[in-house]
Design a protein around this motif. Sequence first.
Motif, mmCIF file in Angstrom:
data_model
loop_
_atom_site.group_PDB
_atom_site.id
_atom_site.type_symbol
_atom_site.label_atom_id
_atom_site.label_comp_id
_atom_site.label_asym_id
_atom_site.label_seq_id
_atom_site.Cartn_x
_atom_site.Cartn_y
_atom_site.Cartn_z
ATOM 1 N N HIS A 162 89.265 -1.603 72.783
ATOM 2 C CA HIS A 162 87.825 -1.587 72.499
ATOM 3 C C HIS A 162 87.475 -0.752 71.275
ATOM 4 C CE1 HIS A 162 87.814 -3.016 76.665
ATOM 5 N NE2 HIS A 162 86.626 -3.527 76.395
ATOM 6 N N ASP A 163 88.280 0.288 71.015
ATOM 7 C CA ASP A 163 87.964 1.168 69.883
ATOM 8 C C ASP A 163 88.085 0.433 68.542
ATOM 9 O OD1 ASP A 163 87.238 3.883 69.137
ATOM 10 O OD2 ASP A 163 89.200 4.002 68.189
ATOM 11 N N LYS A 164 88.724 -0.753 68.544
ATOM 12 C CA LYS A 164 88.898 -1.488 67.281
ATOM 13 C C LYS A 164 87.653 -2.259 66.859
ATOM 14 C CE LYS A 164 93.906 -2.229 67.341
ATOM 15 N NZ LYS A 164 94.377 -2.391 68.712
ATOM 16 N N PHE A 165 86.716 -2.465 67.787
ATOM 17 C CA PHE A 165 85.501 -3.182 67.360
ATOM 18 C C PHE A 165 84.793 -2.334 66.315
ATOM 19 C CE2 PHE A 165 85.969 -4.917 71.721
ATOM 20 C CZ PHE A 165 86.135 -6.239 71.354
ATOM 21 N N ASN A 166 84.324 -2.984 65.263
ATOM 22 C CA ASN A 166 83.594 -2.172 64.278
ATOM 23 C C ASN A 166 82.327 -2.858 63.813
ATOM 24 O OD1 ASN A 166 83.822 -3.078 61.337
ATOM 25 N ND2 ASN A 166 85.894 -3.369 62.126
ATOM 26 N N GLU A 167 81.383 -1.980 63.470
ATOM 27 C CA GLU A 167 80.019 -2.405 63.178
ATOM 28 C C GLU A 167 79.959 -3.384 62.010
ATOM 29 O OE1 GLU A 167 77.681 0.842 61.854
ATOM 30 O OE2 GLU A 167 75.787 -0.083 62.458
ATOM 31 N N PRO A 217 69.599 -22.036 74.608
ATOM 32 C CA PRO A 217 70.950 -22.536 74.903
ATOM 33 C C PRO A 217 71.801 -22.751 73.639
ATOM 34 C CG PRO A 217 69.292 -24.215 75.363
ATOM 35 C CD PRO A 217 68.548 -22.969 74.996
ATOM 36 N N GLU A 218 71.141 -22.747 72.473
ATOM 37 C CA GLU A 218 71.874 -22.918 71.200
ATOM 38 C C GLU A 218 72.404 -21.576 70.675
ATOM 39 O OE1 GLU A 218 71.975 -26.082 69.519
ATOM 40 O OE2 GLU A 218 71.296 -26.631 71.542
ATOM 41 N N ALA A 219 71.981 -20.477 71.288
ATOM 42 C CA ALA A 219 72.325 -19.147 70.755
ATOM 43 C C ALA A 219 73.829 -18.903 70.811
ATOM 44 C CB ALA A 219 71.609 -18.068 71.564
ATOM 45 N N VAL A 220 74.309 -18.087 69.868
ATOM 46 C CA VAL A 220 75.707 -17.662 69.877
ATOM 47 C C VAL A 220 75.762 -16.296 70.567
ATOM 48 C CG1 VAL A 220 77.689 -16.999 68.454
ATOM 49 C CG2 VAL A 220 76.215 -18.902 67.743
ATOM 50 N N ILE A 221 76.684 -16.148 71.513
ATOM 51 C CA ILE A 221 76.813 -14.861 72.213
ATOM 52 C C ILE A 221 78.182 -14.268 71.890
ATOM 53 C CG2 ILE A 221 76.850 -13.701 74.461
ATOM 54 C CD1 ILE A 221 75.067 -16.054 75.495
ATOM 55 N N PHE A 222 78.172 -13.128 71.180
ATOM 56 C CA PHE A 222 79.431 -12.434 70.869
ATOM 57 C C PHE A 222 79.738 -11.443 71.993
ATOM 58 C CE2 PHE A 222 78.200 -13.803 66.594
ATOM 59 C CZ PHE A 222 79.406 -14.329 66.149
ATOM 60 N N VAL A 223 80.994 -11.461 72.417
ATOM 61 C CA VAL A 223 81.414 -10.630 73.550
ATOM 62 C C VAL A 223 82.405 -9.578 73.043
ATOM 63 C CG1 VAL A 223 82.500 -10.657 75.826
ATOM 64 C CG2 VAL A 223 81.129 -12.629 75.081
ATOM 65 N N ALA A 224 81.971 -8.295 73.088
ATOM 66 C CA ALA A 224 82.846 -7.221 72.609
ATOM 67 C C ALA A 224 83.544 -6.561 73.790
ATOM 68 C CB ALA A 224 82.037 -6.195 71.805
ATOM 69 N N THR A 225 84.602 -7.205 74.230
ATOM 70 C CA THR A 225 85.490 -6.601 75.228
ATOM 71 C C THR A 225 86.813 -7.358 75.176
ATOM 72 O OG1 THR A 225 85.670 -5.771 77.496
ATOM 73 C CG2 THR A 225 84.805 -7.981 77.254
ATOM 74 N N GLU A 226 87.704 -7.028 76.087
ATOM 75 C CA GLU A 226 89.023 -7.659 76.104
ATOM 76 C C GLU A 226 88.862 -9.173 76.280
ATOM 77 O OE1 GLU A 226 93.242 -8.246 77.200
ATOM 78 O OE2 GLU A 226 91.412 -9.123 78.043
ATOM 79 N N PRO A 238 79.843 -23.049 80.989
ATOM 80 C CA PRO A 238 80.473 -23.860 79.938
ATOM 81 C C PRO A 238 79.471 -24.370 78.903
ATOM 82 C CG PRO A 238 80.446 -25.008 82.061
ATOM 83 C CD PRO A 238 79.949 -23.630 82.320
ATOM 84 N N ASP A 239 78.174 -24.252 79.218
ATOM 85 C CA ASP A 239 77.126 -24.739 78.314
ATOM 86 C C ASP A 239 76.845 -23.765 77.170
ATOM 87 O OD1 ASP A 239 76.244 -23.055 80.519
ATOM 88 O OD2 ASP A 239 74.180 -23.377 79.846
ATOM 89 N N LEU A 240 77.341 -22.532 77.250
ATOM 90 C CA LEU A 240 76.963 -21.531 76.239
ATOM 91 C C LEU A 240 78.005 -21.412 75.135
ATOM 92 C CD1 LEU A 240 75.618 -18.654 78.546
ATOM 93 C CD2 LEU A 240 74.308 -20.422 77.356
ATOM 94 N N ASP A 241 77.536 -20.981 73.961
ATOM 95 C CA ASP A 241 78.433 -20.753 72.818
ATOM 96 C C ASP A 241 78.888 -19.288 72.855
ATOM 97 O OD1 ASP A 241 79.756 -20.553 70.435
ATOM 98 O OD2 ASP A 241 78.176 -21.483 69.221
ATOM 99 N N LEU A 242 79.963 -19.041 73.611
ATOM 100 C CA LEU A 242 80.473 -17.681 73.794
ATOM 101 C C LEU A 242 81.615 -17.450 72.825
ATOM 102 C CD1 LEU A 242 80.589 -18.044 77.648
ATOM 103 C CD2 LEU A 242 79.187 -16.350 76.461
ATOM 104 N N ARG A 243 81.564 -16.348 72.091
ATOM 105 C CA ARG A 243 82.623 -16.073 71.108
ATOM 106 C C ARG A 243 83.130 -14.645 71.243
ATOM 107 N NH1 ARG A 243 80.000 -18.763 65.636
ATOM 108 N NH2 ARG A 243 79.191 -20.614 66.700
ATOM 109 N N GLN A 244 84.425 -14.490 71.063
ATOM 110 C CA GLN A 244 85.014 -13.160 71.034
ATOM 111 C C GLN A 244 84.461 -12.417 69.820
ATOM 112 O OE1 GLN A 244 87.652 -11.957 73.313
ATOM 113 N NE2 GLN A 244 86.714 -10.167 72.365
ATOM 114 N N ALA A 245 83.972 -11.209 70.028
ATOM 115 C CA ALA A 245 83.484 -10.432 68.884
ATOM 116 C C ALA A 245 84.656 -10.072 67.982
ATOM 117 C CB ALA A 245 82.795 -9.163 69.384
ATOM 118 N N PRO A 246 84.458 -10.116 66.677
ATOM 119 C CA PRO A 246 85.580 -9.826 65.773
ATOM 120 C C PRO A 246 85.860 -8.332 65.666
ATOM 121 C CG PRO A 246 83.610 -10.250 64.509
ATOM 122 C CD PRO A 246 83.228 -10.434 65.957
#
Length: 305
Positions: A162-167, A217-226, A238-246
């Motif tokens: 988690h410490d690798k996520f950066n602003e 429902p068109e929104a992009v959701i970034f998820v900052a965790t493992e 399954p309807d949502l645009d879920l993305r791993q946070a970079p």
Amino acid sequence: MTQRVVTLAHYYTQPEIQQMADKVGDSLELSLFAREAEADIIVFAGVRFMAETAKILNPNATVILPDAGSTCSLVTQTDVGALKAWRESYPDHVHVSYINSSAEHKALSDWIVTSRNVDDIIGHLYEQGQKVIFSPDRNMGAYLNYQYGYDMPLWSAVCEVHDKFNEAALNEALGAVNGEAYLIAHPESPLPVLKRADYVGSTSGMLNWVKQFSGNPEAVIFVATEDGILYNMGLARPDLDLRQAPIYAGCQCNSCPYMKMNTIEAVKRAQQGIGLEIDYLTPAQMDAARVPIERMLDFSQRYYA
Ligand code: 13P
Ligand code: SF4
């Protein structure tokens, strides 16, 4: 007589491992389940401190960690001798420790918390007029100090994932979205990321936020965790645009190497009784560590019943 084998898997394990488990959950749910499990063998597909917690709560069961290497950086970055000296330098403070800690560390603590109940337990202590020190996760501690105006002295270890996520990388990713974008984050992430997040919470908290999402429902959701939790989120919505946070541009490498040591082969072997058996804690060590864990579980059962 056949042995009763119960397999537990954390949300951060691979989907195939979660499918092999009797119970999938976050660290609080799995601790509660382990305490009540009627099992001869508990296979803990997670990391070592979780398997130790299961053994402390259910000492009559044989608890097996599939791969002995499944540690956690919050544990390996904490020298227990130095922690003891630090704790002793605050004799009038209550010592609250995150569950991501060794049994010896827990024994030096007054309360154990998970990311699910940490806000409520520390809030409860402040309401009682207590002074608090917090270990080992300095990101989580810094967030609590910021969010609630506390002044808790903090131990300094981090989750190496988690410490690798950066602003900067997150701002770039959020800025590149043509439309609405959200960020949800685990409190082990650095404070600038948490300040930017629309929701901060535990693994289960984030999963529930996604399940209940009723926005665009068109929104992009970034998820900052493992990255393991994306599987459960995708199944639920399954309807949502879920993305791993970079972590940084072009990298999607926020996978916990210790959780991913729980391979199918290792879990199958553990179900046959082969793996790291948690048999090295003395009864005295387990008794000492159980006190602050039980305090947390009793609090959680009263408050979240
Ligand atoms: P949870 O308490 O949310 O399950 O998190 C455990 C963990 O190790 C997070 O990195
Ligand atoms: Fe530890 Fe981080 Fe892995 Fe969780 S994700 S087990 S805190 S190293």
